[in-house]
Design an enzyme around this catalytic site. Structure first.
Site, PDB file in Angstrom:
ATOM      1  N   ASP A 113       1.018  -1.331   0.008  1.00  0.00           N
ATOM      2  CA  ASP A 113      -0.178   0.025   0.043  1.00  0.00           C
ATOM      3  C   ASP A 113       0.855   1.047   0.015  1.00  0.00           C
ATOM      4  OD1 ASP A 113      -1.588   2.252   0.911  1.00  0.00           O
ATOM      5  OD2 ASP A 113      -3.075   0.902   1.710  1.00  0.00           O
ATOM      6  N   ASP A 131       2.705   7.983  -9.603  1.00  0.00           N
ATOM      7  CA  ASP A 131       1.659   7.534 -10.880  1.00  0.00           C
ATOM      8  C   ASP A 131       0.848   6.458 -10.519  1.00  0.00           C
ATOM      9  OD1 ASP A 131       0.575   7.707 -13.559  1.00  0.00           O
ATOM     10  OD2 ASP A 131       2.240   6.536 -14.325  1.00  0.00           O
TER      11      ASP A 131
END
Length: 245
Positions: A113, A131
């Site tokens: 994560d 991104d």
């Protein structure tokens, strides 16, 4: 319940391999003849951070995709330690298809994560490239005020956040306001030529001031092929920084 991740689709032509979450979204594209080259314009624009920081020692990336940015940094920034965080195991499973380098002492790709990584990372990175789009766009966890505050905290004093924002998203202006708040106004925005993306460069030290009288020149670590890919990007980043003064 465990988070469900969409499995991307690979499309191949005679010269390219590309990754897609839908027919309308190209997540990444690789030229088979030049696997380390930056095939998409927005990736070349993101590498414009080298105009400000030509020799970073540490780079973190949110989102692997097809590994375009990771491969370019690995090849052309040999002194940099590179950490890539990817949350989708299906994307990670395709790393060999896109010729992403194997993990090594200076390069690693981690399944995890990214918001948690940024929040808990003990290392002050020089550059953070974000991104992290999925099939629904930019996740809330990677566009909240808390996230951008955490990005600012994990970077060194002269460190830089570089993030890709889709101009068509309703939250684009809100995200830009949040980034400016986290980085105290030290922000330069560069539009990608096709008009679909903007790349935001943010630092705790004012980027426009840092770029004053800074010539557009080839960084020492870039060979002539890499410089050919980025020369026009450097000129646009320089112009955008000048306009931000």
């Amino acid at each position: 319940m465990a988070q469900q991740h969409i499995k991307p689709v690979l499309c191949r032509t005679a010269n390219t391999v590309s990754m897609h979450f839908s027919a309308h979204q190209t997540q990444s594209c690789m030229d088979i003849r030049r696997p380390d080259a930056l095939h998409l314009e927005y990736t070349r624009t993101m590498m414009g951070f080298l105009f400000f920081l030509p020799e970073p020692e540490s780079v973190a990336m949110v989102g692997l995709g097809g590994g375009s940015l990771a491969k370019f940094c690995y090849r052309h920034l040999p002194k940099a330690r590179i950490s890539v965080i990817e949350i989708n195991p299906h994307v990670l499973a395709l790393r060999d298809q896109f010729q992403v380098p194997a993990d090594s002492p200076r390069f690693r790709v981690v399944l995890g994560d990214a918001a948690e990584f940024v929040r808990t990372s003990p290392r002050n990175f020089d550059v953070l490239l974000v991104d992290g789009y999925d099939h629904e766009g930019l996740p809330t966890a990677l566009s909240s005020q808390r996230f951008y505050d955490d990005c600012s905290e994990m970077l060194g004093p002269d460190g830089m956040l570089v993030t890709n924002l889709h101009c068509g998203q309703d939250r684009w202006q809100q995200q830009l306001v949040r980034i400016r708040r986290s980085f105290d106004g030290g922000v330069v925005v560069v539009d990608v030529d096709d008009g679909s993306n903007s790349i935001v460069f943010a630092s705790k030290t004012h980027l426009a001031t840092r770029s004053q009288s800074k010539p557009v020149r080839q960084p020492p670590s870039l060979d002539d092929d890499a410089w050919t890919q980025l020369r026009a990007t450097f000129a646009r980043v320089s112009a955008a920084a000048h306009d931000a003064l």
